[in-house]
Enzyme design. Structure first.
Site, PDB file in Angstrom:
ATOM      1  N   GLY A   1       2.356  -1.168   4.437  1.00 15.73           N
ATOM      2  CA  GLY A   1       2.524   0.247   4.111  1.00 15.73           C
ATOM      3  C   GLY A   1       3.998   0.606   4.012  1.00 15.73           C
ATOM      4  N   GLY A   2       4.538   1.149   5.093  1.00 13.56           N
ATOM      5  CA  GLY A   2       5.905   1.701   5.094  1.00 13.56           C
ATOM      6  C   GLY A   2       6.955   0.796   4.451  1.00 13.56           C
TER       7      GLY A   2
ATOM      8  CD  GLU B   1      -4.187  -2.759   6.959  1.00 14.29           C
ATOM      9  OE1 GLU B   1      -3.075  -3.034   6.520  1.00 14.29           O
ATOM     10  OE2 GLU B   1      -4.738  -1.663   6.766  1.00 14.29           O
TER      11      GLU B   1
ATOM     12  CG  HIS C   1      -6.129   1.777   4.754  1.00 12.91           C
ATOM     13  ND1 HIS C   1      -5.756   2.702   5.688  1.00 12.91           N
ATOM     14  CD2 HIS C   1      -5.085   0.913   4.622  1.00 12.91           C
ATOM     15  CE1 HIS C   1      -4.526   2.410   6.109  1.00 12.91           C
ATOM     16  NE2 HIS C   1      -4.097   1.335   5.488  1.00 12.91           N
TER      17      HIS C   1
ATOM     18  CG  ASN D   1      -1.785   1.223   1.304  1.00 14.23           C
ATOM     19  OD1 ASN D   1      -1.878   1.985   0.341  1.00 14.23           O
ATOM     20  ND2 ASN D   1      -2.428   1.431   2.444  1.00 14.23           N
ATOM     21  CD1 TRP D   2       3.644   1.143  -2.894  1.00 13.48           C
ATOM     22  CD2 TRP D   2       3.789   2.468  -4.696  1.00 13.48           C
ATOM     23  NE1 TRP D   2       4.475   0.525  -3.800  1.00 13.48           N
ATOM     24  CE2 TRP D   2       4.568   1.318  -4.913  1.00 13.48           C
ATOM     25  CE3 TRP D   2       3.722   3.435  -5.706  1.00 13.48           C
ATOM     26  CZ2 TRP D   2       5.299   1.121  -6.091  1.00 13.48           C
ATOM     27  CZ3 TRP D   2       4.439   3.238  -6.879  1.00 13.48           C
ATOM     28  CH2 TRP D   2       5.225   2.086  -7.070  1.00 13.48           C
ATOM     29  CE  LYS D   3      -0.219   3.417   4.725  1.00 14.33           C
ATOM     30  NZ  LYS D   3      -0.421   3.559   6.137  1.00 14.33           N
TER      31      LYS D   3
ATOM     32  N   GLY E   1       1.531   1.893  10.812  1.00 21.38           N
ATOM     33  CA  GLY E   1       2.463   3.016  10.730  1.00 21.38           C
ATOM     34  C   GLY E   1       3.049   3.415  12.069  1.00 21.38           C
TER      35      GLY E   1
ATOM     36  CB  SER F   1       4.349  -2.237  12.046  1.00 21.86           C
ATOM     37  OG  SER F   1       3.874  -0.927  12.286  1.00 21.86           O
TER      38      SER F   1
ATOM     39  CD  GLU G   1      -3.455   5.377   6.485  1.00 26.79           C
ATOM     40  OE1 GLU G   1      -3.396   5.464   5.249  1.00 26.79           O
ATOM     41  OE2 GLU G   1      -2.551   4.867   7.179  1.00 26.79           O
TER      42      GLU G   1
END
Ligand code: PEP
Length: 253
Positions: free
Chosen positions: A236-237, A169, A97, A9-11, A175, A215, A99
């Site tokens: 993500g990260g 999640e 998601h 997930n590059w966001k 994150g 994470s 977010e």
């Protein structure tokens, strides 16, 4: 063997040029995916077609949208419809998601509407669920995610639900560098599968991939993915760093 997925997930990160470099590095890492394994890249909307062109020839590599709108078409300036994504051959769409739930007030009902449109289009939804920290601390996380499933998914037929991917999640792990332990992840994934089994029967529930997100990194992916009900990860990260994501893909069972 259930489908196993490593989903990036590059966001809202990376320029097109940075994304190209990242995809070049990952695709040149000679990853051989088995038939039941997929590497999925949820890239920003403007990069979807470009990312598809970069992944041609990498077997098992797919592109995903990070969202879609919950209406079919019309006067919704700035939004992207499922039909548009279908017309450029996108095969996966991430929805729900945390977010998007938190910053854009997405409701369980809107997600139910999105799921319907996505399945109608023959696209695979990656449906995210998960509890905030306060719920985890209160120990009511199982009930919390059960409601998310009930309100967004349980109107689906058994045939429809067997076409989705779920990503658990826990919001407190996204994150933050905090990861659910593999035992915590397995416990929740088993709970989700039992809930699906109660609704649709175990034959259906056993076919639905349930990814863990929060994470995930190279150092913990193999341990998390080794759990019997953890079918890969939504990342993500660590998906923005080629060496990290390559290791994560290679950690799929
Ligand atoms: C995510 O964005 O879905 C996610 C799990 O992020 P991170 O891996 O950075 O925690």
């Amino acid at each position: 063997m259930r489908q196993q997925l490593a989903a990036a997930n590059w966001k809202m990160n990376l320029t097109l040029q940075q994304g190209e470099t990242l995809l070049n590095e990952i695709t040149s890492a000679s990853i051989e995916l088995l038939a039941h394994q997929k590497a999925v890249f949820a890239v920003p909307f403007p990069y979807l077609s470009f990312a598809q062109s970069k992944l041609i020839g990498s077997k098992g590599f797919e592109v995903a949208a990070q969202n879609c709108y919950h209406k079919k078409s019309g006067a919704f300036t700035g939004e992207v419809s499922v039909e548009m994504l279908k017309s450029i051959n996108v095969n996966y769409i991430v929805i729900g998601h945390s977010e998007r739930r938190e910053y854009f007030n997405e409701s369980n009902q809107q997600l139910a509407d999105k799921i319907n449109l996505i399945l109608e289009a023959g696209i695979t939804p990656i449906f995210c669920c998960g509890e905030p920290l306060a719920i985890r601390e209160a120990g009511t996380q199982n009930d919390f995610v059960a409601v998310q499933l009930k309100e967004s998914l349980y109107h689906l037929s058994a045939e429809q639900i067997s076409k989705i991917v779920i990503a658990y999640e826990p919001i407190w792990a996204i994150g933050t560098g905090l990861t659910a332990s593999s035992a915590q992840a397995q416990e929740m994934h088993a709970h989700l599968r039992a809930a699906l089994s109660g609704q649709y029967g175990s034959a259906v529930a056993n076919t639905i991939p349930i990814l863990y997100g929060g994470s995930v990194k190279a150092a913990n992916a193999a341990e998390l993915f080794s759990q019997p009900d953890v079918d890969g990860g939504l990342v993500g990260g660590a998906s923005l760093i080629a060496t990290e994501f390559v290791t994560i893909i290679k950690s799929l069972k």
